[in-house]
Enzyme design. Sequence first.
Site, PDB file in Angstrom:
ATOM      1  N   SER A 274       0.815  -1.222   0.000  1.00  0.00           N
ATOM      2  CA  SER A 274       0.000   0.000   0.000  1.00  0.00           C
ATOM      3  C   SER A 274       0.851   1.275   0.000  1.00  0.00           C
ATOM      4  CB  SER A 274      -0.964   0.010   1.191  1.00  0.00           C
ATOM      5  OG  SER A 274      -1.964  -0.948   0.984  1.00  0.00           O
ATOM      6  N   LYS A 321     -10.069  -4.276  10.924  1.00  0.00           N
ATOM      7  CA  LYS A 321     -11.231  -3.892  10.120  1.00  0.00           C
ATOM      8  C   LYS A 321     -12.534  -3.957  10.922  1.00  0.00           C
ATOM      9  CE  LYS A 321      -9.447  -5.338   5.606  1.00  0.00           C
ATOM     10  NZ  LYS A 321      -9.641  -6.134   4.395  1.00  0.00           N
ATOM     11  N   ASP A 358     -13.072  -2.646  -0.175  1.00  0.00           N
ATOM     12  CA  ASP A 358     -12.896  -4.013  -0.687  1.00  0.00           C
ATOM     13  C   ASP A 358     -14.083  -4.383  -1.578  1.00  0.00           C
ATOM     14  OD1 ASP A 358     -10.476  -4.539   0.543  1.00  0.00           O
ATOM     15  OD2 ASP A 358     -11.383  -5.343   2.361  1.00  0.00           O
ATOM     16  N   GLY A 381     -14.755 -19.582   0.504  1.00  0.00           N
ATOM     17  CA  GLY A 381     -14.278 -18.979   1.746  1.00  0.00           C
ATOM     18  C   GLY A 381     -15.359 -18.109   2.351  1.00  0.00           C
ATOM     19  N   ALA A 382     -15.265 -17.912   3.680  1.00  0.00           N
ATOM     20  CA  ALA A 382     -16.293 -17.109   4.359  1.00  0.00           C
ATOM     21  C   ALA A 382     -15.656 -16.211   5.418  1.00  0.00           C
ATOM     22  CB  ALA A 382     -17.332 -18.039   4.999  1.00  0.00           C
ATOM     23  N   ASN A 404     -17.432 -23.077   2.134  1.00  0.00           N
ATOM     24  CA  ASN A 404     -16.323 -22.831   3.055  1.00  0.00           C
ATOM     25  C   ASN A 404     -15.890 -24.130   3.714  1.00  0.00           C
ATOM     26  OD1 ASN A 404     -14.513 -21.065   4.383  1.00  0.00           O
ATOM     27  ND2 ASN A 404     -15.733 -21.246   6.251  1.00  0.00           N
ATOM     28  N   TYR A 467      -2.867 -12.410  -4.504  1.00  0.00           N
ATOM     29  CA  TYR A 467      -2.079 -11.722  -5.534  1.00  0.00           C
ATOM     30  C   TYR A 467      -0.578 -11.941  -5.394  1.00  0.00           C
ATOM     31  CZ  TYR A 467      -1.792  -8.006  -2.025  1.00  0.00           C
ATOM     32  OH  TYR A 467      -1.602  -7.293  -0.864  1.00  0.00           O
TER      33      TYR A 467
HETATM   34  P1  NAP Z   1      -9.667 -14.870   6.741  1.00  0.00           P
HETATM   35  O1  NAP Z   1     -10.638 -13.919   7.324  1.00  0.00           O
HETATM   36  O2  NAP Z   1      -8.690 -15.551   7.615  1.00  0.00           O
HETATM   37  O3  NAP Z   1     -10.517 -15.996   5.970  1.00  0.00           O
HETATM   38  C1  NAP Z   1      -9.905 -17.099   5.358  1.00  0.00           C
HETATM   39  C2  NAP Z   1     -10.978 -17.990   4.737  1.00  0.00           C
HETATM   40  O4  NAP Z   1     -10.304 -18.980   3.996  1.00  0.00           O
HETATM   41  C3  NAP Z   1     -11.844 -18.698   5.764  1.00  0.00           C
HETATM   42  O5  NAP Z   1     -13.122 -18.856   5.224  1.00  0.00           O
HETATM   43  C4  NAP Z   1     -11.135 -20.041   5.918  1.00  0.00           C
HETATM   44  O6  NAP Z   1     -12.015 -21.098   6.242  1.00  0.00           O
HETATM   45  C5  NAP Z   1     -10.629 -20.270   4.521  1.00  0.00           C
HETATM   46  N1  NAP Z   1      -9.414 -21.085   4.531  1.00  0.00           N
HETATM   47  C6  NAP Z   1      -8.265 -20.813   5.191  1.00  0.00           C
HETATM   48  N2  NAP Z   1      -7.354 -21.783   4.940  1.00  0.00           N
HETATM   49  C7  NAP Z   1      -7.956 -22.667   4.114  1.00  0.00           C
HETATM   50  C8  NAP Z   1      -7.536 -23.884   3.518  1.00  0.00           C
HETATM   51  N3  NAP Z   1      -6.313 -24.355   3.726  1.00  0.00           N
HETATM   52  N4  NAP Z   1      -8.406 -24.536   2.734  1.00  0.00           N
HETATM   53  C9  NAP Z   1      -9.650 -24.062   2.521  1.00  0.00           C
HETATM   54  N5  NAP Z   1     -10.111 -22.917   3.079  1.00  0.00           N
HETATM   55  C10 NAP Z   1      -9.269 -22.244   3.853  1.00  0.00           C
HETATM   56  O7  NAP Z   1      -8.793 -14.176   5.593  1.00  0.00           O
HETATM   57  P2  NAP Z   1      -9.230 -12.959   4.633  1.00  0.00           P
HETATM   58  O8  NAP Z   1      -8.861 -11.666   5.252  1.00  0.00           O
HETATM   59  O9  NAP Z   1     -10.618 -13.153   4.199  1.00  0.00           O
HETATM   60  O10 NAP Z   1      -8.208 -13.132   3.403  1.00  0.00           O
HETATM   61  C11 NAP Z   1      -8.290 -14.267   2.576  1.00  0.00           C
HETATM   62  C12 NAP Z   1      -7.394 -14.107   1.343  1.00  0.00           C
HETATM   63  O11 NAP Z   1      -7.815 -13.021   0.545  1.00  0.00           O
HETATM   64  C13 NAP Z   1      -5.936 -13.850   1.683  1.00  0.00           C
HETATM   65  O12 NAP Z   1      -5.125 -14.591   0.823  1.00  0.00           O
HETATM   66  C14 NAP Z   1      -5.766 -12.376   1.393  1.00  0.00           C
HETATM   67  O13 NAP Z   1      -4.436 -12.054   1.023  1.00  0.00           O
HETATM   68  C15 NAP Z   1      -6.719 -12.186   0.233  1.00  0.00           C
HETATM   69  N6  NAP Z   1      -7.176 -10.785   0.104  1.00  0.00           N
HETATM   70  C16 NAP Z   1      -6.849 -10.135  -1.036  1.00  0.00           C
HETATM   71  C17 NAP Z   1      -7.252  -8.833  -1.205  1.00  0.00           C
HETATM   72  C18 NAP Z   1      -6.897  -8.120  -2.471  1.00  0.00           C
HETATM   73  O14 NAP Z   1      -6.974  -6.874  -2.502  1.00  0.00           O
HETATM   74  N7  NAP Z   1      -6.557  -8.808  -3.532  1.00  0.00           N
HETATM   75  C19 NAP Z   1      -7.996  -8.175  -0.208  1.00  0.00           C
HETATM   76  C20 NAP Z   1      -8.324  -8.894   0.948  1.00  0.00           C
HETATM   77  C21 NAP Z   1      -7.896 -10.205   1.096  1.00  0.00           C
HETATM   78  P3  NAP Z   1     -12.443 -21.476   7.763  1.00  0.00           P
HETATM   79  O15 NAP Z   1     -13.634 -20.651   8.076  1.00  0.00           O
HETATM   80  O16 NAP Z   1     -12.696 -22.923   7.701  1.00  0.00           O
HETATM   81  O17 NAP Z   1     -11.251 -21.140   8.623  1.00  0.00           O
END
Ligand code: NAP
Length: 525
Positions: A274, A321, A358, A381-382, A404, A467
Amino acid sequence: MPQTHSSAVPAPPAPAGSIPRLRLSRLCVAVQGGTPGELFARAEAALKDVRFLEFRLDLLPKPAAGLQPLREFLAAHRDVTAIGTCRRKEFGGHFSGSLKAELEILQEAAECGCQIADLEVESAEHATKAQLARFRESLRVAGTALLISFHDFTRTKSVDQAARRIEAFKPDFIKVVSTARTLADNLAVLRLIEDVSLRAQIVGIAMGEEGLVSRVLGPRCGATFTFASSGEGAETAPGQATARTLLDLYRVEQLDQATRIFGVAGNPIGHSLSPLMHNTAFRRESENAVMLPLKVKALGDLLTVTHELPLSGVAVTMPLKQEVLPHLANMDPLTARIGACNTLRTGADGRLYGFNTDVAGVARPLEKRMRLKGARILVLGAGGAARAAVFGLVEQGAEVFITNRTHETAVALARKAKAKAIKHDQLAKNRFDAIINTTPCGMAGAHPVLPVKENELNASLVFDMVYNPLETPLLKLARSKGLATISGLEMFVQQGARQFEIWTGKPAPEAEMQRVVELALRKPA
Ligand code: NAP
């Protein structure tokens, strides 16, 4: 925080009989090396960035061995301003010699052409009156200014008392260095700079990752200069940024009273892209603003700095957040429904307003490629990122399905967002217009690398929020099947572009933002 003043403001007059005032740039590169050869090679290389160097003679196994090369270096580069330092071990340096030996080395460094000699306050206090007087006289004869320094390698406490100890010697420069354990520790150092700079030349720094704020903003608050390292791995103090980082990324030479300060807050935050993206955008659009990474261990610390520095806006990462919501004066209704805010703006009333960009980061790349109303979209995912996607897409009229790993979480989110939960084993039997991966699967080092199997990729478009790497296994698989793809980079840039617009009221230079982030991601680690 009291009004800051720019270092362009004339400095107080030098005390009578002191060394003539030096014309110093805002940035001094501290150079160290394991051998004289390495030290002076780094010094030579640093000259492409600055003409103001500190020579850490104490980091040489034999500091005296650095004196002759120092003389030759300064004779060959007469436009360089040099600080000579030979800090003793007991005061945080590496020199194991006596006080007498330290004073002799500093005196010789002065005779070699150093315009400033750095003596730690403890050494000044331990020296006899006669010893100190002789030392000062030798500096005066050499035309060298005296800088007296204080270092606290554990915390930021009573920095004003440290400055008073130094001021008692009436040196030409006062240097107070503490260690930041919190972001708020920067405030103590910046306040000290503002106060002391009205009557003397001061450098103030809080070391450590949390202390970056003081390193970048010190000169803006009145510090005579700040320190940088000559390159990655050549730091002389914890948290020291490289000269290129301070000059190019944070534009430390240009910051002034009018510069608006922004932050990206989280923990860890050191690798966030950022600051690169927003500082590039600020520069491109001639916005007098800077974004700094803020390592936040507790929300209260961020709130204190936001109000007192003050910060004009903050990009907020997980888990802040959600935590930040009760502290907002207001937020848009969608942010309230999602229950997560990734962008803060400080209003003219000093209160905080929250946004969730987002949502736009997900919706805008999709809108460019498909009609969202009525589209069947599967979210994998959730978690936090999924919430923004699900609420945002439902709002646009899409039919959203959530799968999820922990099915109950998908069910709970679906209920709240008016979406549908679907079990993983049902995916192969269903078809979607788009699939969005919001799990970390595919991230460098994460397992499994694919969130779904090939036969479950039943959609014409695949969007991966991950990414890093840019080419995730999921996107590769989708492309190999001839499917359209959207990378997490596009989302990152879009959510950042909306932040830029909220903070500046101007359209964001999206192409330039994307270019620099992509370049950084493609750079080998
Ligand atoms: P988070 O709140 O920790 O959520 C992770 C989600 O992924 C949960 O639903 C979790 O399931 C699931 N998960 C985790 N490990 C897993 C696995 N090994 N197999 C299957 N499901 C799995 O994380 P978040 O903040 O949402 O971020 C998630 C991803 O999005 C990250 O990689 C982040 O870098 C990316 N992201 C990208 C941007 C962008 O601008 N491109 C913005 C935000 C986030 P459970 O509920 O079972 O734990």
